[in-house]
Scaffold this motif. Structure first.
Motif, mmCIF file in Angstrom:
data_model
loop_
_atom_site.group_PDB
_atom_site.id
_atom_site.type_symbol
_atom_site.label_atom_id
_atom_site.label_comp_id
_atom_site.label_asym_id
_atom_site.label_seq_id
_atom_site.Cartn_x
_atom_site.Cartn_y
_atom_site.Cartn_z
ATOM 1 N N PRO A 1 45.159 35.978 46.325
ATOM 2 C CA PRO A 1 43.913 36.315 45.620
ATOM 3 C C PRO A 1 43.232 35.046 45.111
ATOM 4 O O PRO A 1 43.913 34.103 44.713
ATOM 5 C CB PRO A 1 44.378 37.164 44.425
ATOM 6 C CG PRO A 1 45.825 37.387 44.592
ATOM 7 C CD PRO A 1 46.350 36.444 45.615
ATOM 8 N N PRO A 2 41.901 35.035 45.104
ATOM 9 C CA PRO A 2 41.209 33.843 44.615
ATOM 10 C C PRO A 2 41.373 33.698 43.107
ATOM 11 O O PRO A 2 41.508 34.694 42.389
ATOM 12 C CB PRO A 2 39.744 34.112 44.978
ATOM 13 C CG PRO A 2 39.634 35.585 45.147
ATOM 14 C CD PRO A 2 40.981 36.083 45.574
ATOM 15 N N LEU A 3 41.360 32.470 42.621
ATOM 16 C CA LEU A 3 41.337 32.213 41.182
ATOM 17 C C LEU A 3 39.932 32.522 40.677
ATOM 18 O O LEU A 3 38.946 32.016 41.224
ATOM 19 C CB LEU A 3 41.679 30.749 40.901
ATOM 20 C CG LEU A 3 41.565 30.334 39.434
ATOM 21 C CD1 LEU A 3 42.644 31.009 38.582
ATOM 22 C CD2 LEU A 3 41.653 28.820 39.288
ATOM 23 N N VAL A 4 39.859 33.366 39.665
ATOM 24 C CA VAL A 4 38.556 33.680 39.065
ATOM 25 C C VAL A 4 38.167 32.526 38.138
ATOM 26 O O VAL A 4 38.999 32.026 37.383
ATOM 27 C CB VAL A 4 38.632 34.997 38.272
ATOM 28 C CG1 VAL A 4 37.309 35.279 37.573
ATOM 29 C CG2 VAL A 4 39.015 36.144 39.201
ATOM 30 N N SER A 5 36.907 32.109 38.189
ATOM 31 C CA SER A 5 36.457 31.037 37.291
ATOM 32 C C SER A 5 34.999 31.257 36.932
ATOM 33 O O SER A 5 34.281 32.018 37.593
ATOM 34 C CB SER A 5 36.658 29.675 37.949
ATOM 35 O OG SER A 5 35.827 29.547 39.086
#
Ligand code: MN
Length: 227
Positions: free
Chosen positions: A8-12
Protein backbone atom coordinates in the motif's frame (compact mmCIF):
# COMPACT_ATOMS: atom_id res chain seq x y z
CA UNK A 1 11.96 -6.24 1.23
CA UNK A 2 9.49 -8.16 -0.87
CA UNK A 3 5.80 -8.47 -0.11
CA UNK A 4 3.24 -11.11 -0.99
CA UNK A 5 0.71 -8.56 -2.31
CA UNK A 6 1.28 -5.09 -3.73
CA UNK A 7 2.53 -2.71 -1.05
CA UNK A 8 0.00 0.00 0.00
CA UNK A 9 1.21 3.53 -0.69
CA UNK A 10 2.33 5.73 2.21
CA UNK A 11 -0.27 8.43 2.73
CA UNK A 12 1.21 11.93 3.00
CA UNK A 13 0.09 15.55 3.01
CA UNK A 14 1.70 18.60 1.39
CA UNK A 15 3.43 21.10 3.69
CA UNK A 16 3.19 24.80 2.84
CA UNK A 17 6.30 26.48 1.43
CA UNK A 18 8.42 23.38 1.07
CA UNK A 19 8.90 20.25 -1.01
CA UNK A 20 8.95 17.76 1.85
CA UNK A 21 5.65 16.14 2.83
CA UNK A 22 4.06 15.08 6.13
CA UNK A 23 3.66 11.26 6.37
CA UNK A 24 0.37 10.13 7.91
CA UNK A 25 0.35 7.36 10.52
CA UNK A 26 -3.00 7.57 12.32
CA UNK A 27 -6.04 9.81 12.09
CA UNK A 28 -7.58 10.37 15.51
CA UNK A 29 -10.77 12.42 15.86
CA UNK A 30 -12.31 14.10 18.89
CA UNK A 31 -16.08 13.66 19.27
CA UNK A 32 -18.39 16.23 20.88
CA UNK A 33 -15.84 18.95 21.58
CA UNK A 34 -18.12 22.00 21.14
CA UNK A 35 -21.20 22.52 23.35
CA UNK A 36 -23.37 23.95 20.57
CA UNK A 37 -22.71 20.84 18.44
CA UNK A 38 -23.58 18.51 21.37
CA UNK A 39 -26.87 20.42 21.70
CA UNK A 40 -27.73 20.15 18.00
CA UNK A 41 -26.97 16.40 18.09
CA UNK A 42 -28.97 15.80 21.27
CA UNK A 43 -26.01 14.50 23.31
CA UNK A 44 -25.38 14.57 27.05
CA UNK A 45 -23.81 17.96 27.83
CA UNK A 46 -21.96 16.60 30.87
CA UNK A 47 -20.18 13.80 28.98
CA UNK A 48 -16.53 14.57 28.30
CA UNK A 49 -15.26 14.48 24.69
CA UNK A 50 -14.07 11.11 23.37
CA UNK A 51 -12.15 9.67 20.41
CA UNK A 52 -12.63 7.67 17.28
CA UNK A 53 -10.25 6.89 14.41
CA UNK A 54 -10.26 6.93 10.64
CA UNK A 55 -7.90 4.99 8.38
CA UNK A 56 -4.90 6.99 7.16
CA UNK A 57 -5.95 6.34 3.57
CA UNK A 58 -9.27 8.14 4.09
CA UNK A 59 -7.25 11.39 3.69
CA UNK A 60 -7.81 13.33 0.47
CA UNK A 61 -6.01 16.59 -0.38
CA UNK A 62 -7.19 20.12 -1.05
CA UNK A 63 -8.91 20.43 -4.41
CA UNK A 64 -10.20 16.85 -4.43
CA UNK A 65 -13.43 15.56 -5.87
CA UNK A 66 -15.19 13.57 -3.13
CA UNK A 67 -17.27 10.80 -4.67
CA UNK A 68 -20.63 10.62 -2.88
CA UNK A 69 -20.17 7.49 -0.73
CA UNK A 70 -22.37 4.38 -0.88
CA UNK A 71 -24.84 3.26 1.79
CA UNK A 72 -25.93 6.74 2.88
CA UNK A 73 -28.49 9.36 2.00
CA UNK A 74 -27.24 11.86 4.60
CA UNK A 75 -23.57 12.77 4.05
CA UNK A 76 -22.54 15.56 6.46
CA UNK A 77 -19.60 17.98 6.62
CA UNK A 78 -17.81 18.74 9.90
CA UNK A 79 -15.22 21.53 9.66
CA UNK A 80 -12.33 21.04 12.10
CA UNK A 81 -8.85 22.21 13.08
CA UNK A 82 -6.34 19.43 12.43
CA UNK A 83 -3.17 19.19 14.54
CA UNK A 84 -0.25 17.26 13.01
CA UNK A 85 1.96 15.55 15.59
CA UNK A 86 5.71 15.97 15.06
CA UNK A 87 7.08 14.55 18.31
CA UNK A 88 5.52 11.48 19.89
CA UNK A 89 5.09 10.40 23.47
CA UNK A 90 3.00 8.87 26.24
CA UNK A 91 1.54 10.72 29.21
CA UNK A 92 2.38 14.12 27.74
CA UNK A 93 1.71 16.97 30.18
CA UNK A 94 -0.60 19.82 29.20
CA UNK A 95 2.31 22.23 29.69
CA UNK A 96 4.44 20.39 27.12
CA UNK A 97 1.64 19.34 24.76
CA UNK A 98 1.99 22.05 22.11
CA UNK A 99 5.70 21.26 21.75
CA UNK A 100 4.59 17.95 20.20
CA UNK A 101 2.71 19.66 17.34
CA UNK A 102 4.46 20.01 13.97
CA UNK A 103 1.75 22.05 12.32
CA UNK A 104 -1.90 22.69 11.55
CA UNK A 105 -4.38 22.27 8.71
CA UNK A 106 -8.07 22.67 8.00
CA UNK A 107 -9.89 19.35 7.86
CA UNK A 108 -13.33 17.93 7.13
CA UNK A 109 -14.60 14.98 9.18
CA UNK A 110 -17.08 13.70 6.60
CA UNK A 111 -19.81 11.61 8.21
CA UNK A 112 -22.48 9.21 6.96
CA UNK A 113 -24.86 10.64 9.57
CA UNK A 114 -27.64 8.14 8.99
CA UNK A 115 -25.27 5.19 9.53
CA UNK A 116 -23.54 6.86 12.48
CA UNK A 117 -26.81 7.47 14.32
CA UNK A 118 -28.19 3.99 13.55
CA UNK A 119 -24.97 2.40 14.85
CA UNK A 120 -24.93 4.66 17.91
CA UNK A 121 -28.49 3.72 18.79
CA UNK A 122 -27.57 0.03 18.63
CA UNK A 123 -24.50 0.62 20.80
CA UNK A 124 -22.25 -0.49 17.94
CA UNK A 125 -18.94 1.01 16.74
CA UNK A 126 -19.22 4.13 14.58
CA UNK A 127 -16.56 3.06 12.10
CA UNK A 128 -18.78 2.65 9.06
CA UNK A 129 -20.38 6.04 9.74
CA UNK A 130 -17.04 7.82 10.06
CA UNK A 131 -14.12 5.86 8.58
CA UNK A 132 -15.22 5.33 4.99
CA UNK A 133 -13.18 6.02 1.84
CA UNK A 134 -12.30 9.71 1.27
CA UNK A 135 -13.89 10.64 4.62
CA UNK A 136 -10.98 12.81 5.82
CA UNK A 137 -10.26 15.73 3.46
CA UNK A 138 -7.24 17.62 4.82
CA UNK A 139 -5.66 20.83 3.60
CA UNK A 140 -1.93 21.51 3.39
CA UNK A 141 -0.11 21.50 6.71
CA UNK A 142 1.31 24.80 7.95
CA UNK A 143 4.36 24.37 10.22
CA UNK A 144 4.06 25.89 13.71
CA UNK A 145 7.26 27.83 13.05
CA UNK A 146 5.36 29.76 10.35
CA UNK A 147 1.86 30.14 11.81
CA UNK A 148 2.14 29.58 15.57
CA UNK A 149 -0.63 27.86 17.53
CA UNK A 150 -4.42 28.25 17.37
CA UNK A 151 -5.92 28.70 20.85
CA UNK A 152 -8.60 30.82 19.19
CA UNK A 153 -9.60 31.98 15.75
CA UNK A 154 -12.57 31.96 13.43
CA UNK A 155 -13.50 28.62 11.84
CA UNK A 156 -16.19 28.60 9.17
CA UNK A 157 -17.52 26.48 6.36
CA UNK A 158 -19.31 27.49 3.20
CA UNK A 159 -21.33 25.27 0.88
CA UNK A 160 -21.77 26.83 -2.57
CA UNK A 161 -20.77 30.18 -1.05
CA UNK A 162 -23.32 30.06 1.78
CA UNK A 163 -21.98 30.02 5.36
CA UNK A 164 -23.14 26.89 7.20
CA UNK A 165 -20.76 26.69 10.17
CA UNK A 166 -19.28 29.77 11.85
CA UNK A 167 -17.60 29.49 15.23
CA UNK A 168 -14.35 30.03 17.09
CA UNK A 169 -11.64 27.59 18.12
CA UNK A 170 -11.70 29.01 21.66
CA UNK A 171 -15.12 27.35 22.13
CA UNK A 172 -13.60 23.84 22.22
CA UNK A 173 -14.57 22.01 25.42
CA UNK A 174 -11.12 20.40 25.59
CA UNK A 175 -8.43 22.63 24.12
CA UNK A 176 -5.62 21.02 22.15
CA UNK A 177 -3.29 20.78 25.17
CA UNK A 178 -5.93 18.89 27.13
CA UNK A 179 -6.69 16.63 24.17
CA UNK A 180 -3.02 15.73 23.59
CA UNK A 181 -2.47 15.11 27.32
CA UNK A 182 -5.57 12.92 27.60
CA UNK A 183 -5.12 11.04 24.32
CA UNK A 184 -1.47 10.29 25.12
CA UNK A 185 -2.60 8.54 28.31
CA UNK A 186 -4.70 6.20 26.18
CA UNK A 187 -2.28 5.56 23.31
CA UNK A 188 1.30 6.46 22.42
CA UNK A 189 1.32 9.38 20.00
CA UNK A 190 3.89 9.25 17.22
CA UNK A 191 5.16 11.55 14.47
CA UNK A 192 2.67 11.36 11.61
CA UNK A 193 -0.43 11.24 13.78
CA UNK A 194 -3.22 13.68 12.96
CA UNK A 195 -5.79 14.90 15.47
CA UNK A 196 -9.10 16.21 14.13
CA UNK A 197 -10.15 18.38 17.07
CA UNK A 198 -13.96 18.32 16.70
CA UNK A 199 -16.58 20.41 14.97
CA UNK A 200 -18.81 23.27 16.12
CA UNK A 201 -22.53 23.51 15.43
CA UNK A 202 -24.09 23.95 12.02
CA UNK A 203 -23.35 20.50 10.58
CA UNK A 204 -25.53 19.46 7.67
CA UNK A 205 -25.82 17.51 4.43
CA UNK A 206 -24.15 17.87 1.05
CA UNK A 207 -25.16 16.33 -2.26
CA UNK A 208 -23.34 15.76 -5.56
CA UNK A 209 -22.40 19.06 -7.16
CA UNK A 210 -21.90 20.90 -3.85
CA UNK A 211 -18.68 22.85 -3.34
CA UNK A 212 -17.41 22.98 0.25
CA UNK A 213 -14.92 25.61 1.38
CA UNK A 214 -13.57 25.07 4.89
CA UNK A 215 -11.73 27.96 6.52
CA UNK A 216 -9.71 28.72 9.62
CA UNK A 217 -8.29 32.19 10.04
CA UNK A 218 -4.53 31.96 9.38
CA UNK A 219 -4.59 28.69 7.38
CA UNK A 220 -5.15 27.94 3.69
CA UNK A 221 -8.75 27.22 2.71
CA UNK A 222 -9.71 23.59 2.02
CA UNK A 223 -11.86 23.27 -1.11
CA UNK A 224 -13.66 19.98 -1.82
CA UNK A 225 -16.32 19.26 -4.43
CA UNK A 226 -18.83 16.43 -4.00
CA UNK A 227 -19.41 14.50 -7.20
MN1 MN B 1 -15.97 15.48 13.92
Amino acid sequence: MEFVVSKPPLVSIAVTNQNKRFPVRRVMCVGRNYMAHIREMGGDERDPPFYFAKPADSIIPNGSQLKYPPCTSNLHYECELVAAIGVGGCNISEDMALDHVYGYAVGLDMTRRDLQIALREKGRPWDMGKGFDQSAPCGDIHPVEQVGHFPKGRLWLEVNGEIKQDSDLELMIWNLQETIANLSELIELSPGDLIYTGTPDGVGPVVPGDKMSAHIEGLDTLNITVC
